[in-house]
Design an enzyme around this catalytic site. Structure first.
Site, mmCIF file in Angstrom:
data_model
loop_
_atom_site.group_PDB
_atom_site.id
_atom_site.type_symbol
_atom_site.label_atom_id
_atom_site.label_comp_id
_atom_site.label_asym_id
_atom_site.label_seq_id
_atom_site.Cartn_x
_atom_site.Cartn_y
_atom_site.Cartn_z
ATOM 1 N N GLU A 33 -53.630 44.149 2.110
ATOM 2 C CA GLU A 33 -52.263 43.260 1.957
ATOM 3 C C GLU A 33 -52.392 41.339 2.701
ATOM 4 O O GLU A 33 -52.231 41.496 3.996
ATOM 5 C CB GLU A 33 -51.209 43.814 3.095
ATOM 6 N N GLU A 69 -49.700 51.751 -1.461
ATOM 7 C CA GLU A 69 -48.548 52.887 -0.047
ATOM 8 C C GLU A 69 -47.120 52.081 -0.672
ATOM 9 O O GLU A 69 -46.895 51.555 -2.013
ATOM 10 C CB GLU A 69 -48.394 51.060 0.993
HETATM 11 C C1 PNW Z 1 -47.313 47.768 5.192
HETATM 12 N N1 PNW Z 1 -43.149 43.364 5.526
HETATM 13 O O1 PNW Z 1 -47.321 46.865 5.928
HETATM 14 C C2 PNW Z 1 -49.382 48.002 6.290
HETATM 15 O O2 PNW Z 1 -50.088 48.379 4.786
HETATM 16 C C3 PNW Z 1 -49.295 48.733 6.838
HETATM 17 O O3 PNW Z 1 -50.054 49.063 7.800
HETATM 18 C C4 PNW Z 1 -47.868 49.633 7.672
HETATM 19 O O4 PNW Z 1 -47.735 50.669 8.291
HETATM 20 C C5 PNW Z 1 -46.829 50.187 6.501
HETATM 21 O O5 PNW Z 1 -47.113 48.868 5.090
HETATM 22 C C6 PNW Z 1 -45.270 49.619 7.275
HETATM 23 O O6 PNW Z 1 -44.910 48.211 7.221
HETATM 24 C C7 PNW Z 1 -46.449 46.177 6.198
HETATM 25 O O7 PNW Z 1 -42.677 42.411 6.164
HETATM 26 C C8 PNW Z 1 -46.234 45.191 6.266
HETATM 27 O O8 PNW Z 1 -42.379 43.074 4.903
HETATM 28 C C9 PNW Z 1 -45.036 43.948 6.736
HETATM 29 C C10 PNW Z 1 -44.104 44.079 5.508
HETATM 30 C C11 PNW Z 1 -44.607 45.102 4.250
HETATM 31 C C12 PNW Z 1 -45.422 45.828 4.533
#
Ligand code: PNW
EC number: 3.2.1.21
Length: 457
Positions: free
Chosen positions: A167, A363
């Protein structure tokens, strides 16, 4: 295909990341990452939580692998901490760090679980942030490639599935432009949008150099992937005009046009560049060739999406806001939109992918307000409903012939949810952070049944 059966070779898995579960932050000669520093700074992470102990997976990995075996997964996605392998970010390789991952991976193999290793999941070495501002500098991409070489030399006889970076927007745009709430480590505000885009350009360069480093260092044939959190556009309904609108909107949604487009096609999307104008990053000759590496698969992290419909404007489409009161899981951004799995895969395939590039959902999952009840169980029916809808959406992609090969549920267990600390639980295993006791939730049993029957139950 009746009753949501998946192909026999479909890969069922779960995912985690080093800083979110390992703990043992000062053991095995590990040095701080930007997340150690950030979370130790008052006011940055909710409730002052840090990953110093997290799920103590560093010491409890054997029991955690046994849980995976009990679940029935044959694939496990985890990340390797740069600061365990090269504690100063560059220079000396730390054998103790390599040894930890050897132990983990050998244990996975013992239980017939294939390791899928993410080489970077946001934990930049603090030493490199201090030295040159980490992703603000082009040098970061070269130091990353050296780190990758060290990992693949040390573990390439045991790991054949590699993912370069997780990401890109989350450790560049969300980290160097603190207008994103809540910000991620190191939580800086650079001077301009151009400088923000420069950090993600450096990350793309790291991805390209990383791919080359993996292939050069691997002693055996291996699989290389990028993991991206594409922003998914979902047509408000499936009339042909709205489907076309969603497809056209895909390149200008979120950072798509500036991340996944260059990685898969070798060019930033022209609409993106038009939008950025003077804020476009500096691109040196040859950069796009390095970034555009052949990949064996693509990893997509999909949690939600944005509705789009056809519109009578210059673009021909418009993004729709979620109405007040729209259902969410336990995160302000987690609007429940299960069709995003299907549309994410379809847009990739139709716009930047090739229909023969295998795709994995690397994920998918949600936070819920889990509680241990009086009989010691966690009955997370809301998570089961969320997962069931999303798996049905994944199944639709498979049944229509899109090359979806596997699904990694986020996450195996509750863990350190970045700026939200331990206040948000994404696991299908509950973690009691006082005792480190693991309690499989109802969703764990449900997912195990899906895996046993190879279908959505
Ligand atoms: C992902 N958003 O992060 C990450 O890869 C993980 O480490 C994390 O724990 C998981 O999703 C859950 O949040 C994100 O703001 C962080 O849309 C932010 C966003 C999406 C995914």
């Amino acid at each position: 295909m009746i009753m949501y059966k998946f192909p026999e070779d479909f890969c069922w898995g779960t995912a985690t990341a080093a800083y979110q579960i390992e703990g043992a932050y000062r053991e095995g000669r590990r040095k701080p990452s930007v997340w150690d520093t950030f979370s130790a700074t008052s006011g940055k992470v909710l409730n002052g939580d840090t990953g110093a102990v997290a799920c103590d997976h560093y010491h409890r990995y054997k029991a955690d692998v046994q849980l995976m075996a009990q679940l029935g997964i044959k694939h496990y996605r985890f990340s390797i901490a740069w600061t365990r392998i090269i504690p100063d970010g560059r220079g000396t390789v730390n054998e103790e760090g390599i040894d930890f991952y050897k132990r983990l991976v050998d244990c996975l193999h013992e239980y017939g679980i294939t390791p899928h290793a993410t080489l970077f999941h946001w934990d930049s070495p603090q030493a490199l942030e201090d030295l040159y501002g980490s992703w603000q500098s082009r040098q970061m991409a070269y130091d990353y490639a050296d780190y990758v070489t060290a990992v693949v030399r040390g573990l390439g006889d045991r790991i054949t599935h590699w993912m370069t970076l997780n990401e890109i927007p989350c450790f560049t745009h969300m980290s160097y432009d603190v207008k994103h709430k809540p910000p991620h480590a190191p939580g800086k505000q650079v001077r301009s949008r151009k400088e923000v885009w420069q950090t993600s350009h450096h990350a793309l360069l790291a991805h390209g150099l990383g791919c080359q480093a993996i292939r050069a260092a691997s002693p055996v044939p291996c699989q290389v992937a990028l993991v991206d959190n594409i922003s998914v556009t979902v047509p408000i309904n499936e009339s042909p005009v709205n489907v076309a609108a969603a497809k056209n909107a895909f390149h200008s949604c979120g950072q798509n046009g500036g991340i996944i487009f260059p990685a898969l096609t070798g060019a930033y999307s022209s609409t993106m560049l038009d939008n950025l104008k003077k804020d476009a990053p500096d691109i040196q000759p040859g950069d796009l060739e390095i970034i555009h590496q052949p990949l064996d698969s693509l990893g997509l992290n999909i949690y939600t999406g944005t509705y789009v419909r056809a519109a009578d404007n210059e673009l021909g489409y418009e993004f729709l806001n979620f109405p007040k009161g729209y259902p969410q899981m336990h995160m302000p951004w987690l609007n429940i939109l299960p069709e995003s799995i299907y549309w994410g895969i379809r847009h990739i395939s139709e716009t930047v992918g090739r229909n023969d590039l295998p795709v994995y959902i690397t994920e998918s999952g949600c936070a819920a307000q889990d509680e241990v009840n009086a009989t010691g169980e966690v009955l997370d029916t809301d998570r089961i409903m969320y997962l069931r809808q999303h798996l049905k959406s994944a199944h639709r992609a498979v049944s229509e012939g899109y090359p979806l090969k596997g699904y990694f549920l986020w996450s195996l267990m509750d863990n350190f949810e970045w700026a939200w600390g331990y206040s948000r639980r994404f696991g299908i295993v509950y973690v009691d952070y006082e005792t480190q006791k693991r309690i499989p939730k109802a969703s764990f049993e449900w997912y195990a049944e899906c895996i046993r029957q190879n279908r959505v139950v």
